[in-house]
Design a protein around this motif. Structure first.
Motif, PDB file in Angstrom:
ATOM      1  N   ASN A  18      70.710  42.976  73.127  1.00 30.95           N
ATOM      2  CA  ASN A  18      70.781  41.520  73.114  1.00 30.95           C
ATOM      3  C   ASN A  18      72.197  41.082  72.731  1.00 30.95           C
ATOM      4  O   ASN A  18      72.936  41.833  72.087  1.00 30.95           O
ATOM      5  CB  ASN A  18      69.798  40.942  72.096  1.00 30.95           C
ATOM      6  CG  ASN A  18      68.360  41.377  72.360  1.00 30.95           C
ATOM      7  OD1 ASN A  18      67.977  41.592  73.509  1.00 30.95           O
ATOM      8  ND2 ASN A  18      67.587  41.527  71.292  1.00 30.95           N
ATOM      9  N   SER A  19      72.550  39.866  73.106  1.00 29.76           N
ATOM     10  CA  SER A  19      73.877  39.375  72.752  1.00 29.76           C
ATOM     11  C   SER A  19      73.867  37.861  72.642  1.00 29.76           C
ATOM     12  O   SER A  19      72.991  37.183  73.192  1.00 29.76           O
ATOM     13  CB  SER A  19      74.917  39.800  73.783  1.00 29.76           C
ATOM     14  OG  SER A  19      74.625  39.223  75.047  1.00 29.76           O
ATOM     15  N   THR A  20      74.863  37.349  71.920  1.00 29.77           N
ATOM     16  CA  THR A  20      75.060  35.911  71.770  1.00 29.77           C
ATOM     17  C   THR A  20      76.500  35.568  72.092  1.00 29.77           C
ATOM     18  O   THR A  20      77.425  36.147  71.513  1.00 29.77           O
ATOM     19  CB  THR A  20      74.739  35.447  70.336  1.00 29.77           C
ATOM     20  OG1 THR A  20      73.396  35.775  70.017  1.00 29.77           O
ATOM     21  CG2 THR A  20      74.944  33.941  70.209  1.00 29.77           C
ATOM     22  N   GLN A  55      65.429  27.523  77.995  1.00 32.80           N
ATOM     23  CA  GLN A  55      65.222  28.949  78.256  1.00 32.80           C
ATOM     24  C   GLN A  55      64.923  29.147  79.726  1.00 32.80           C
ATOM     25  O   GLN A  55      64.246  28.321  80.351  1.00 32.80           O
ATOM     26  CB  GLN A  55      64.077  29.499  77.406  1.00 32.80           C
ATOM     27  CG  GLN A  55      63.825  30.983  77.637  1.00 32.80           C
ATOM     28  CD  GLN A  55      63.177  31.661  76.460  1.00 32.80           C
ATOM     29  OE1 GLN A  55      62.770  31.021  75.498  1.00 32.80           O
ATOM     30  NE2 GLN A  55      63.084  32.975  76.521  1.00 32.80           N
ATOM     31  N   ARG A  58      65.223  35.733  80.625  1.00 31.16           N
ATOM     32  CA  ARG A  58      65.851  36.442  79.511  1.00 31.16           C
ATOM     33  C   ARG A  58      67.012  35.668  78.897  1.00 31.16           C
ATOM     34  O   ARG A  58      67.582  36.103  77.902  1.00 31.16           O
ATOM     35  CB  ARG A  58      66.363  37.797  79.992  1.00 31.16           C
ATOM     36  CG  ARG A  58      65.293  38.750  80.486  1.00 31.16           C
ATOM     37  CD  ARG A  58      65.891  40.090  80.922  1.00 31.16           C
ATOM     38  NE  ARG A  58      66.772  39.925  82.093  1.00 31.16           N
ATOM     39  CZ  ARG A  58      68.089  39.943  82.025  1.00 31.16           C
ATOM     40  NH1 ARG A  58      68.720  40.091  80.869  1.00 31.16           N
ATOM     41  NH2 ARG A  58      68.801  39.797  83.134  1.00 31.16           N
ATOM     42  N   SER A  60      68.678  32.136  77.259  1.00 27.99           N
ATOM     43  CA  SER A  60      68.420  30.852  76.633  1.00 27.99           C
ATOM     44  C   SER A  60      69.736  30.299  76.118  1.00 27.99           C
ATOM     45  O   SER A  60      70.714  31.038  75.955  1.00 27.99           O
ATOM     46  CB  SER A  60      67.392  30.964  75.506  1.00 27.99           C
ATOM     47  OG  SER A  60      67.888  31.784  74.469  1.00 27.99           O
ATOM     48  N   TYR A  73      72.271  32.971  74.759  1.00 26.54           N
ATOM     49  CA  TYR A  73      71.622  34.204  74.347  1.00 26.54           C
ATOM     50  C   TYR A  73      71.186  34.994  75.579  1.00 26.54           C
ATOM     51  O   TYR A  73      70.580  34.439  76.489  1.00 26.54           O
ATOM     52  CB  TYR A  73      70.370  33.909  73.516  1.00 26.54           C
ATOM     53  CG  TYR A  73      70.590  33.029  72.317  1.00 26.54           C
ATOM     54  CD1 TYR A  73      70.354  31.666  72.401  1.00 26.54           C
ATOM     55  CD2 TYR A  73      70.991  33.554  71.097  1.00 26.54           C
ATOM     56  CE1 TYR A  73      70.525  30.840  71.301  1.00 26.54           C
ATOM     57  CE2 TYR A  73      71.167  32.730  69.991  1.00 26.54           C
ATOM     58  CZ  TYR A  73      70.936  31.380  70.100  1.00 26.54           C
ATOM     59  OH  TYR A  73      71.105  30.571  69.005  1.00 26.54           O
ATOM     60  N   ILE A  74      71.524  36.268  75.564  1.00 25.26           N
ATOM     61  CA  ILE A  74      71.060  37.171  76.617  1.00 25.26           C
ATOM     62  C   ILE A  74      70.222  38.247  75.945  1.00 25.26           C
ATOM     63  O   ILE A  74      70.708  38.966  75.071  1.00 25.26           O
ATOM     64  CB  ILE A  74      72.240  37.824  77.371  1.00 25.26           C
ATOM     65  CG1 ILE A  74      73.180  36.750  77.938  1.00 25.26           C
ATOM     66  CG2 ILE A  74      71.727  38.734  78.481  1.00 25.26           C
ATOM     67  CD1 ILE A  74      74.435  37.318  78.570  1.00 25.26           C
ATOM     68  N   SER A  75      68.980  38.340  76.344  1.00 18.27           N
ATOM     69  CA  SER A  75      68.113  39.356  75.763  1.00 18.27           C
ATOM     70  C   SER A  75      67.829  40.452  76.786  1.00 18.27           C
ATOM     71  O   SER A  75      67.871  40.212  77.995  1.00 18.27           O
ATOM     72  CB  SER A  75      66.802  38.730  75.289  1.00 18.27           C
ATOM     73  OG  SER A  75      66.078  38.213  76.389  1.00 18.27           O
ATOM     74  N   SER A  76      67.575  41.649  76.270  1.00 19.01           N
ATOM     75  CA  SER A  76      67.252  42.809  77.125  1.00 19.01           C
ATOM     76  C   SER A  76      68.216  42.892  78.307  1.00 19.01           C
ATOM     77  O   SER A  76      67.809  42.870  79.472  1.00 19.01           O
ATOM     78  CB  SER A  76      65.814  42.710  77.628  1.00 19.01           C
ATOM     79  OG  SER A  76      64.905  42.606  76.551  1.00 19.01           O
ATOM     80  N   SER A  77      69.500  42.981  78.008  1.00 18.57           N
ATOM     81  CA  SER A  77      70.522  42.899  79.054  1.00 18.57           C
ATOM     82  C   SER A  77      70.334  43.971  80.132  1.00 18.57           C
ATOM     83  O   SER A  77      69.833  45.069  79.873  1.00 18.57           O
ATOM     84  CB  SER A  77      71.914  43.020  78.433  1.00 18.57           C
ATOM     85  OG  SER A  77      72.038  44.246  77.750  1.00 18.57           O
ATOM     86  N   ASP A  81      73.692  41.712  84.672  1.00 20.62           N
ATOM     87  CA  ASP A  81      74.219  40.624  83.840  1.00 20.62           C
ATOM     88  C   ASP A  81      75.740  40.704  83.698  1.00 20.62           C
ATOM     89  O   ASP A  81      76.360  39.769  83.195  1.00 20.62           O
ATOM     90  CB  ASP A  81      73.590  40.661  82.441  1.00 20.62           C
ATOM     91  CG  ASP A  81      72.105  40.375  82.447  1.00 20.62           C
ATOM     92  OD1 ASP A  81      71.398  40.877  81.547  1.00 20.62           O
ATOM     93  OD2 ASP A  81      71.640  39.659  83.354  1.00 20.62           O
TER      94      ASP A  81
END
Lengths: 110, 114
Positions: A18-20, A55, A58, A60, A73-77, A81
């Motif tokens: 995950n990343s922000t 959102q 994945r 938001s 926010y990127i989840s489960s990249s 991506d």
């Protein structure tokens, strides 16, 4: 004029992480958008988010206009991506002037 | 639905030659139109925007000019290209109605000036 700063400038992730990403702006803005630029140069609209939280799968985003920042926010990249993420704001005093940040370059490793 | 077209996709031109890049939008009327340039590895810089036919605002003094001869057509031109004009040129549109101004981008033109 308005200054737009994005951080970090570069980011390398392992697939699944995950990343922000952060976007700071120096003054009040009319609008704020997040874009993803793919390897072919196409700018893909991610969010139109002058305030609040949205959102989409994945991804938001949250914009706190009173504190002059937005987060993506990127989840489960995934490897798809990878690319450059841009934040863009419209200057409240400048008609339709749009100012882009320098971008965050993301590389997701398989 | 709305679509935005740009051509050509790529262009290689000698220094001192003229330039004409075209952008057209379909599926909307009276859009705001924008020209941006992106240097290699950099962010986007707004060059021109237009809120109507014949109405052009220039953001950066330079070797380029823009025109809007029709409602959904935006043209970027130069009489004599410089090496520094090389870059990725993107056209964008927004609805131009009220406060809501989400922008949508075309596929871009990669210009190399030799």
């Amino acid at each position: 004029g308005i200054q737009v700063e994005q951080s970090p400038p570069d980011l390398i992730l392992q697939e699944g992480a995950n990343s922000t990403l952060r976007c700071n702006f120096s003054d009040s803005v009319n609008n704020l958008q997040w874009f993803h630029q793919n390897p072919w140069g196409q700018l893909i609209n991610l969010f139109y988010i002058p305030s609040g939280t949205k959102q989409n799968g994945r991804l938001s985003a949250t914009t706190v206009a009173t504190e002059r920042y937005s987060l993506l926010y990127i989840s489960s990249s995934q490897t798809t991506d990878s690319g450059v993420y841009f934040c863009a704001v419209e200057d409240r005093t400048g008609g339709f002037k749009t100012i882009f940040g320098a971008g965050t370059r993301l590389f997701v490793k398989a | 639905s709305q679509t935005i077209h740009q051509w050509p996709a790529t262009l290689v031109q000698p220094v001192g030659s003229p330039l004409s890049l075209e952008c057209t939008v379909e599926g909307t009327s009276n859009p705001n139109l924008y020209w941006y340039r992106q240097a290699a590895g950099r962010g986007l810089q707004l060059l021109f925007y237009s809120v109507g036919i014949g109405q052009i605002s220039s953001e950066v003094p330079q070797n380029l000019s823009a025109s809007r001869p029709q409602d959904r057509q935006f043209i970027l031109s130069s009489k004599k290209l410089l090496l520094s004009d090389s870059g990725f040129y993107l056209c964008a549109w927004s609805s131009g109605t009220g406060y809501y101004n989400e922008q949508f981008f075309g596929p871009g033109t990669r210009l190399t000036v030799l």
